[in-house]
Enzyme design. Structure first.
Site, short mmCIF file in Angstrom:
data_model
loop_
_atom_site.label_atom_id
_atom_site.label_comp_id
_atom_site.label_asym_id
_atom_site.label_seq_id
_atom_site.Cartn_x
_atom_site.Cartn_y
_atom_site.Cartn_z
N ASN A 8 0.95 -1.03 -0.15
CA ASN A 8 0.09 0.00 -0.04
C ASN A 8 0.90 1.20 0.07
O ASN A 8 1.53 1.48 1.13
CB ASN A 8 -0.71 -0.14 1.30
N ASP A 61 0.38 -3.55 11.32
CA ASP A 61 -1.13 -4.32 11.25
C ASP A 61 -2.04 -3.59 12.35
O ASP A 61 -1.65 -2.99 13.40
CB ASP A 61 -1.09 -5.67 11.92
P1 IMP Z 1 -4.29 -2.80 7.73
O1 IMP Z 1 -3.70 -3.46 8.73
O2 IMP Z 1 -3.99 -1.53 7.85
O3 IMP Z 1 -4.45 -3.42 6.38
O4 IMP Z 1 -5.90 -2.46 8.15
C1 IMP Z 1 -6.80 -3.84 8.34
C2 IMP Z 1 -8.23 -3.20 8.51
O5 IMP Z 1 -8.23 -2.57 9.43
C3 IMP Z 1 -8.65 -2.64 7.05
O6 IMP Z 1 -9.08 -3.30 6.08
C4 IMP Z 1 -9.88 -2.04 7.74
O7 IMP Z 1 -10.98 -2.64 7.70
C5 IMP Z 1 -9.43 -1.69 9.24
N1 IMP Z 1 -8.65 -0.41 9.40
C6 IMP Z 1 -7.16 -0.13 9.79
N2 IMP Z 1 -7.01 0.96 9.93
C7 IMP Z 1 -8.29 1.83 9.42
C8 IMP Z 1 -8.52 2.93 9.38
O8 IMP Z 1 -7.63 4.10 9.44
N3 IMP Z 1 -9.78 3.41 9.01
C9 IMP Z 1 -10.86 2.70 8.72
N4 IMP Z 1 -10.53 1.07 9.06
C10 IMP Z 1 -9.07 0.89 9.33
#
Ligand code: IMP
Length: 215
Positions: A8, A61
């Site tokens: 990302n 994460d």
């Molecule tokens: P990741 O670990 O940053 O990929 O986030 C995993 C999941 O957590 C995402 O797919 C969202 O469902 C949720 N999430 C994490 N950070 C955010 C945020 O800043 N806003 C909204 N949802 C979040």
């Protein structure tokens, strides 16, 4: 030089705000371990990324936690977003008197070295030992078992808020149902959200530690 293992680019840009040119992207989609807490998932990812790259790495994460549901959806946030959807998560929370929630992010750093690993940045006393035990249990090769888990340093960022009915068009994920100081994350400009975000808070802690460790 640190490599941020993420696919990302938005996350990389956010990390650059705290680490400048010290961080570069590592386009490595590490296999995510299933666990009930973000720290275990991030630590596992950092070890996998370090083994892949052979250079210092960070992995993050993050997820939404709802207090009255014992931290659900936590590390399962992405899965719950895709299956239940945020509207239904709101309807579950709506019936509860306590709608306190938080966005949490754990940044895990691994450089293969023997620094004073874990637990103090994450506020749980036994965290390091728990992760070590979990990693031993999940080691898949003899080499990993003999080596034991690589030391990982963890940094947690938390933004406390309230689960509300969806409002706002911006952001992603659970942003429309997460209210901070009267405004949902989806009603904020990106800069405004990044300035208080859980990821920003974890990255700021990491950057501070890293600058000290570099001296
Ligand atoms: P990741 O670990 O940053 O990929 O986030 C995993 C999941 O957590 C995402 O797919 C969202 O469902 C949720 N999430 C994490 N950070 C955010 C945020 O800043 N806003 C909204 N949802 C979040």
């Amino acid at each position: 030089m640190i490599r941020f293992a993420t696919t990302n680019e938005g996350k990389l840009h956010e990390a650059r705000e705290y680490l400048d040119e010290a961080v570069r992207q590592l386009d490595f989609d590490y296999p995510e371990r299933q666990a009930d807490d973000l720290a275990t998932v991030a630590a596992h990812g950092a070890r996998a990324a370090y083994r892949h790259a052979g250079e210092p790495v960070i992995v993050d994460d993050s997820g939404l936690t709802i207090e009255t549901f014992d931290g659900f959806p936590g590390p399962y946030s992405s899965y719950v977003e895709d299956t239940l959807g945020i509207e239904r998560v709101w309807h579950l929370a709506e019936r509860e008197a306590d709608r306190a929630g938080a966005f949490r992010c754990v940044v895990a750093y691994c450089d293969g070295g023997e620094f004073a690993a874990t637990p103090e940045p994450v506020d749980r006393e036994r965290r390091g030992q728990d992760i070590a035990a979990a990693e031993r249990a999940s080691a898949t090769t003899d080499e990993q078992v003999q080596e034991g888990p690589l030391p990982v340093k963890l940094f947690e960022g938390v933004v406390p808020g309230t689960i509300v009915a969806p409002r706002g068009d911006g952001g992603f994920g659970f942003d429309p149902i997460f209210e901070y100081d009267g405004t949902t994350f989806a009603e904020m400009e990106t800069d405004e959200k990044n300035a208080i975000s859980h990821r920003g808070r974890a990255l700021a802690k990491f950057a501070e530690w890293y600058a000290e460790a570099e001296r």
